[in-house]
Scaffold this motif. Structure first.
Motif, mmCIF file in Angstrom:
data_model
loop_
_atom_site.group_PDB
_atom_site.id
_atom_site.type_symbol
_atom_site.label_atom_id
_atom_site.label_comp_id
_atom_site.label_asym_id
_atom_site.label_seq_id
_atom_site.Cartn_x
_atom_site.Cartn_y
_atom_site.Cartn_z
ATOM 1 N N THR A 66 0.838 -1.199 0.000
ATOM 2 C CA THR A 66 0.000 0.000 0.000
ATOM 3 C C THR A 66 0.874 1.250 0.000
ATOM 4 O OG1 THR A 66 -1.755 -1.153 1.189
ATOM 5 C CG2 THR A 66 -1.795 1.254 1.280
ATOM 6 N N LYS A 119 3.967 1.452 -0.986
ATOM 7 C CA LYS A 119 4.700 1.505 -2.252
ATOM 8 C C LYS A 119 3.836 2.132 -3.347
ATOM 9 C CE LYS A 119 7.965 -1.583 -4.115
ATOM 10 N NZ LYS A 119 8.388 -2.940 -4.383
ATOM 11 N N ALA A 120 2.578 1.728 -3.402
ATOM 12 C CA ALA A 120 1.661 2.294 -4.392
ATOM 13 C C ALA A 120 1.440 3.784 -4.132
ATOM 14 C CB ALA A 120 0.322 1.548 -4.360
ATOM 15 N N ARG A 121 1.292 4.160 -2.866
ATOM 16 C CA ARG A 121 1.098 5.569 -2.516
ATOM 17 C C ARG A 121 2.339 6.376 -2.905
ATOM 18 N NH1 ARG A 121 -1.939 9.185 -3.197
ATOM 19 N NH2 ARG A 121 -1.309 11.060 -2.132
ATOM 20 N N PHE A 169 4.453 5.708 -5.237
ATOM 21 C CA PHE A 169 4.480 5.814 -6.696
ATOM 22 C C PHE A 169 3.635 7.007 -7.145
ATOM 23 C CE2 PHE A 169 2.748 4.885 -10.897
ATOM 24 C CZ PHE A 169 3.921 4.645 -11.614
ATOM 25 N N LYS A 170 2.434 7.149 -6.576
ATOM 26 C CA LYS A 170 1.547 8.262 -6.930
ATOM 27 C C LYS A 170 2.146 9.595 -6.493
ATOM 28 C CE LYS A 170 -2.723 5.614 -6.883
ATOM 29 N NZ LYS A 170 -4.013 5.400 -6.233
#
Length: 183
Positions: free
Chosen positions: A158, A160-162, A164-165
């Motif tokens: 989670t 990591k995805a945040r 990235f954004k």
């Protein structure tokens, strides 16, 4: 324009000018180190080793020479030493050819580093507090995503995805900031 270091300067004045140059170039030198060692969490340690070497060799810095290029060359030597240590200890590292490409690209970057760092500071200040903290934990502190995720009771995926954004948003923001600066 500030004076460059010259042998004719009083030793205290030389030290003061050297400290000014050293301080002014911390961001670009750290960015250069990170460009040569992407994902390596010890970049700040290499920066400190570089600073120690720069200080020890401050007397050889000559008037009319490029402090940034000199600092980059010393940083590069420390990066190569670190790469050798990592390789000896069984870590997977980029080949010398790939490292050379990173170095050449970082050295040839025609964007003014100071403007880029100012733009990034503006963009970071616009982030929500928890997003700014995530960026700080990931890139400024020696905390892995897994450790930080554990502290927040969230999954590393989670975060990591945040991240990235956030990086994509920062990239767009910095590009917009630099467009306002460029003629």
């Amino acid at each position: 324009m500030k004076p460059a270091i010259s042998p004719a300067m009083d030793p205290a004045e030389r030290d003061q000018e050297f400290i000014r140059l050293l301080t002014a170039h911390q961001g670009p030198v750290l960015a250069y180190i990170r460009s040569l060692m992407p994902g390596f969490t010890g970049a700040s340690d290499i920066l400190q080793q570089t600073n120690i070497t720069l200080w020890k060799k401050k007397e050889v810095f000559e008037l009319g020479t490029n402090f940034k290029a000199w600092a980059f060359a010393i940083a590069r030597n420390h990066v190569m030493d670190q790469r050798k240590k990592l390789k000896r200890n069984g870590w997977l590292v980029f080949s010398e050819d790939v490292a050379e490409l990173f170095a050449a690209e970082a050295e040839d970057d025609d964007l003014d580093q100071d403007e880029s760092f100012r733009a990034l500071e503006v963009c970071l200040s616009k982030l929500r507090a928890h997003d700014r903290e995530l960026v700080q934990k990931r890139y400024c502190e020696s905390v892995t995503l897994e450790e930080y995720a554990g502290q927040l009771n969230r999954s590393a995926g989670t975060l990591k995805a945040r991240l990235f954004k956030i990086r994509a948003g920062l990239r767009r923001c910095v590009d917009r900031q630099l467009q306002h600066v460029s003629p």
